[in-house]
Design a protein around this motif. Structure first.
Motif, PDB file in Angstrom:
ATOM      1  N   TYR A   1       0.856  -1.199   0.000  1.00 49.69           N
ATOM      2  CA  TYR A   1       0.000   0.000   0.000  1.00 49.69           C
ATOM      3  C   TYR A   1       0.880   1.234   0.000  1.00 49.69           C
ATOM      4  O   TYR A   1       0.972   1.948   0.986  1.00 49.69           O
TER       5      TYR A   1
ATOM      6  N   GLN B   1       0.489   4.819   1.739  1.00 55.76           N
ATOM      7  CA  GLN B   1      -0.583   4.764   2.737  1.00 55.76           C
ATOM      8  C   GLN B   1       0.028   5.003   4.128  1.00 55.76           C
ATOM      9  O   GLN B   1       1.115   4.531   4.408  1.00 55.76           O
TER      10      GLN B   1
ATOM     11  N   THR C   1      -3.997   8.415   3.139  1.00 57.25           N
ATOM     12  CA  THR C   1      -3.013   8.293   2.060  1.00 57.25           C
ATOM     13  C   THR C   1      -2.271   9.595   1.897  1.00 57.25           C
ATOM     14  O   THR C   1      -2.815  10.670   2.154  1.00 57.25           O
TER      15      THR C   1
END
Ligand SMILES: Nc1ncnc2c1ncn2[C@@H]1O[C@H](COP(=O)(O)OP(=O)(O)OP(=O)(O)O)[C@@H](O)[C@H]1O
Length: 822
Positions: free
Chosen positions: A239, A242, A360
């Motif tokens: 991710y 993130q 994010t």
């Protein structure tokens, strides 16, 4: 900076409650026994502290033993590390994964909150252990993620927030942030790289924390302290970009206390009132949240204190929360222990909803698509659930009606007892507040006197200035407390309205032909619950009255001894009055300074002067013992004996509270008009205290009823004293003559509060009290139906060591009151 919250799924979890019982201190070990037992690491039993309760247990089946069960329970031998490993470590690990966690210690003063949270070198506390875990986990993380740890430390003292990491922090304010919830504006957040650094900051902050030495705890925390650790994790692999953000709040609350126990005054007392106020707000939130879990939405009064606003997330929001209820095993802490456990028990119901805090750094279209997808999945799931619920509701209408009715009745019954509990809390808080203000007003009076005196003698006026400043502080406190009191009054009114609504609902349901039996039982239960609370209150009051009565009795004996009568004379007089004196031995009488010892005392056979002796009357007579509370009498005997002697002592009933009867005005309205005065003395309707002394039955028909000439308040037992005096004057007096001598009456006028009048034959002497009397009076009847004789030393805690004293009562004199009560 993270900007958009990702649609993480919420997980509902209940508050974890762990109870920790500290060991007895050396002092406590000498004084009493350990009353807490921990079984199977989950069950806590609090024993009845009164070992001499056997009689009551038998007669009334009344025992104060309480049993509770929790997620975890730790006995006195457990260390902080045991508590941490078993109940907390797994939660702390979640913080590194982006979850929020709150750990707070709740308990009365001196129960070990600070010890549990901060600990010692040899037994580090939960704060220290948690920090080590966080940094150990970060160190051992094998991903390429980047971590950032920041920490802040604040205290809430007297409803003002201070930054403990700032040398001289100003007042900080709370703000609502749409994304982060409640935040403290201007609070310093320090970036840290090791647990040691945080511990250094923690020690620094602790040294700035407000602590005081009180009777209950040498280093009592006077503020609530909140250490917050935020762990941000920037993910670098799957991710990318993130950020997860976990928050750990570690809270060491100030201890709830009773001013009388901590023996505090002045600023300490005011701190105590503020501490109690915010803890009450916390308790009310716990109550409301517990209620919410059972029956849906309920108003949670977070806004009532800064503490509850700060803890809001931990109590109901996005946080896995652990409550450590700390208790003391000492017998004299029974009430605090049970109270803490009661709230801990209720807290078990509270549910929180945890969810990873994900944001994010840079959100792409693909991320939005993912979010929309998962939201759509969530919507589908909820639709399905709704459809299932609707189909369940439409299947069996009859069954459903019965179920609905029963669950509605359950809600009603729960609400009723919660309403009662809330009322108790509110009244207790109100009384403490009022008591604080009484003390404030006394101090104000003293300051005014001092200023007036100082103005005359002082030239430069510096002391007067200091006194004036102090006066202003007191005035501010009075105003604040009055405001808080007014808001409690409002809450009590709301509670009363709610109570009426509940009653109306029950009655309406009965008249609408609902589940009649159940409703009647519920209604009965509610009324009985009220009556039961009232009886408990009465009993507590009576304990106090009996205690005072014994002091009055002891002082009467002192008076008798002061007249220089010997044992024989006293025995003769007593038997003529139908009074049997028990236990002449053991104790040397109190001999006032400057007085010769009574001849009998020299032989070690003294009349019963101390509280371990008593009088009882023969079976055919009865008498009324009545005394004024808080009447310090500087009697004429004082001149003679050269020593001030107080007949009765001051009583404090602030810690008692009660509920009102149906259709009566709220109890608080009847008990006190304002913070200074009792309106009607003791609340007569509850005690059934007779306005006038009871009629005295005697085997001698000529005996006059004992009453005072002015107000009807008298110490009729003093006719004994009168008779002794009479006998000294006239040794030839017959029984009948003796009884016809007007009794000594002790009365006080309501208008001149410091004045007490003694009627002696035709002569009246006015005496002056050292303190302002509380004219509320209580009566105790002593009859001698042998079967109902009770040994007080077995019954009531203050008499536990009182020796073989016998009081007796006839239950017929106590119609409508607990029949076992003396
Ligand atoms: N588990 C324990 N083992 C040994 N001593 C303990 C333990 N818990 C508490 N104590 C001792 O009991 C006393 C009171 O503890 P502490 O100051 O932690 O109470 P507190 O609940 O924080 O009180 P306050 O609310 O007044 O601040 C201290 O002397 C402390 O050392």
């Amino acid at each position: 900076m993270p900007s958009i919250k990702a649609p993480a799924t919420k997980q509902t979890t209940t508050l974890t409650v762990a109870v920790k019982c500290r060991p007895l201190t050396e002092k406590e070990r000498k004084r009493g026994r350990d009353i807490v037992r921990v079984k199977d690491d989950k069950e806590v039993t609090v024993l009845d502290p009164d070992l001499s309760k056997d009689y009551l247990d038998r007669v009334q089946n009344r025992t104060k033993e309480r049993k509770y069960s929790f997620d975890y329970a730790f006995g006195p031998d457990c260390t902080n590390s045991d508590v941490y490993k078993t109940s907390i470590s797994s939660t702390i690990a979640g913080v590194v994964q982006g979850l929020n966690a709150t750990v707070f210690a709740y308990g009365s003063t001196g129960s070990g909150k600070t010890y549990t949270m901060a600990g010692t070198k040899g037994d580090p506390g939960l704060m220290v252990l948690s920090l080590h875990t966080i940094f150990d986990l970060i160190k051992s993380d094998t991903s390429s993620d980047e971590f950032e740890v920041t920490c802040s430390y604040l205290e809430v003292y007297n409803e003002v927030i201070y930054d403990l990491l700032e040398k001289s922090s100003g007042h900080l304010e709370l703000r609502e942030d749409p994304e982060q919830g409640i935040i403290v504006a201007g609070l310093r957040c320090i970036k840290v790289h090791s647990a040691d650094k945080i511990l250094e900051l923690l020690n620094l902050g602790n040294s700035r924390r407000k602590t005081e030495s009180t009777e209950a705890n040498a280093t009592s925390s006077r503020s609530h302290a909140v250490l917050e650790i935020i762990v941000k994790r920037k993910q670098r692999n799957k991710y990318k970009n993130q950020v997860v953000r976990g928050k750990l709040a570690l809270v060491d609350l100030a201890g709830s206390e009773r001013a009388s126990e901590t023996n505090s005054g002045g600023q300490k007392l005011r701190d105590g009132a503020n501490i109690n106020r915010s803890l009450l707000a916390l308790a009310n939130c716990i109550n409301a949240l517990g209620k919410q879990q059972k029956k849906g939405l309920a108003y949670v009064p977070y806004r009532n204190s800064k503490l509850t606003r700060i803890l809001k997330d931990g109590l109901s929001g996005n946080s896995r929360t652990i409550m450590i209820a700390t208790i003391s095993p000492a017998g004299n802490q029974y009430h605090h222990t049970v109270n803490t456990l009661k709230y801990a028990d209720r807290a078990k119901e509270i549910k929180t909803h945890i969810q990873k805090n994900v944001g994010t750094i840079d959100t792409h279209v693909a991320d939005y698509q993912r979010m929309i997808d998962s939201l759509q999945i969530e919507v589908c799931r909820l639709r399905k659930e709704l459809a299932e619920k609707e189909s369940q509701l439409s299947v069996k209408p009859t069954e459903k009606a019965v179920d609905d009715e029963l669950s509605w009745l359950d809600v009603l019954s729960r609400e009723t007892s919660e309403n009662v509990q809330e009322r108790i809390n509110l009244q207790k808080a109100l009384f403490e507040l009022e008591e604080t203000n009484i003390r404030n007003r006394i101090e104000l009076q003293h300051l005014d006197d001092a200023i007036a005196k100082q103005q005359v003698i002082e030239k430069d006026g510096t002391i007067v200035q200091a006194l004036r400043e102090r006066r202003q502080v007191i005035l501010d406190n009075i105003r604040d407390n009055d405001e808080a009191g007014a808001s409690y009054h409002k809450e009590i009114e709301a509670n009363e309205n709610h109570r009426c609504q509940l009653q109306d609902m029950i009655e309406e349901a009965i008249s609408n032909d609902g589940n009649k039996t159940y409703l009647r039982i519920l209604s009965q239960y509610r009324l009985l619950g009220m009556a039961n609370t009232e009886l408990q209150f009465q009993m507590a009051m009576r304990d106090q009255v009996i205690h005072n009565q014994r002091e009055a009795q002891r002082n009467l004996w002192n008076l008798i001894m002061g007249l220089g009568l010997d044992q024989k004379q006293i025995m003769e007089l007593a038997s003529k009055q139908g009074i049997i004196i028990e236990d002449w031995t053991t104790t040397t009488p109190w001999v006032p300074s400057g007085m010769k010892q009574s001849p009998i005392s020299g032989h070690g056979r003294s009349p019963p002067l101390c509280s371990c002796h008593g009088i009882r009357q023969s079976s055919s007579t009865s008498s009324v013992f009545q005394h004024h509370q808080d009447v310090g009498i500087r009697s004429s005997f004082e001149e003679h004996w050269g020593s001030s002697h107080t007949v009765c002592r001051e009583e404090h009933h602030s810690s008692y509270y009660m509920l009102s009867h149906d259709h009566s005005p709220p109890a608080y309205l009847r008990m006190r008009r304002n913070s200074e005065h009792w309106v009607t003395g003791r609340p007569v309707p509850w005690f059934s205290t007779p306005e006038k002394p009871q009629v005295v039955h005697s085997k001698y028909p000529e005996t006059r009823p004992l009453s005072s000439s002015r107000s009807g308040h008298c110490i009729s037992a003093s006719c004994l004293l009168e008779n002794f005096g009479q006998q000294q004057q006239d040794a030839q007096t017959t029984d009948r003559q003796l009884l016809e001598v007007p009794p000594v009456g002790l009365s006080s006028s309501r208008s001149s509060c410091k004045e007490v009048t003694m009627h002696h034959g035709g002569e009246t002497r006015t005496l002056f009290g050292t303190t302002k009397p509380d004219l509320s009076s209580c009566h105790i009847l002593h009859n001698a139906a042998p079967s109902s004789r009770l040994n007080l030393s077995q019954l009531i805690p203050p008499y536990a060591n009182a020796g073989p004293n016998v009081f007796s009562s006839s239950s017929s004199d106590f119609k409508g009151r607990p029949s076992n009560f003396v």
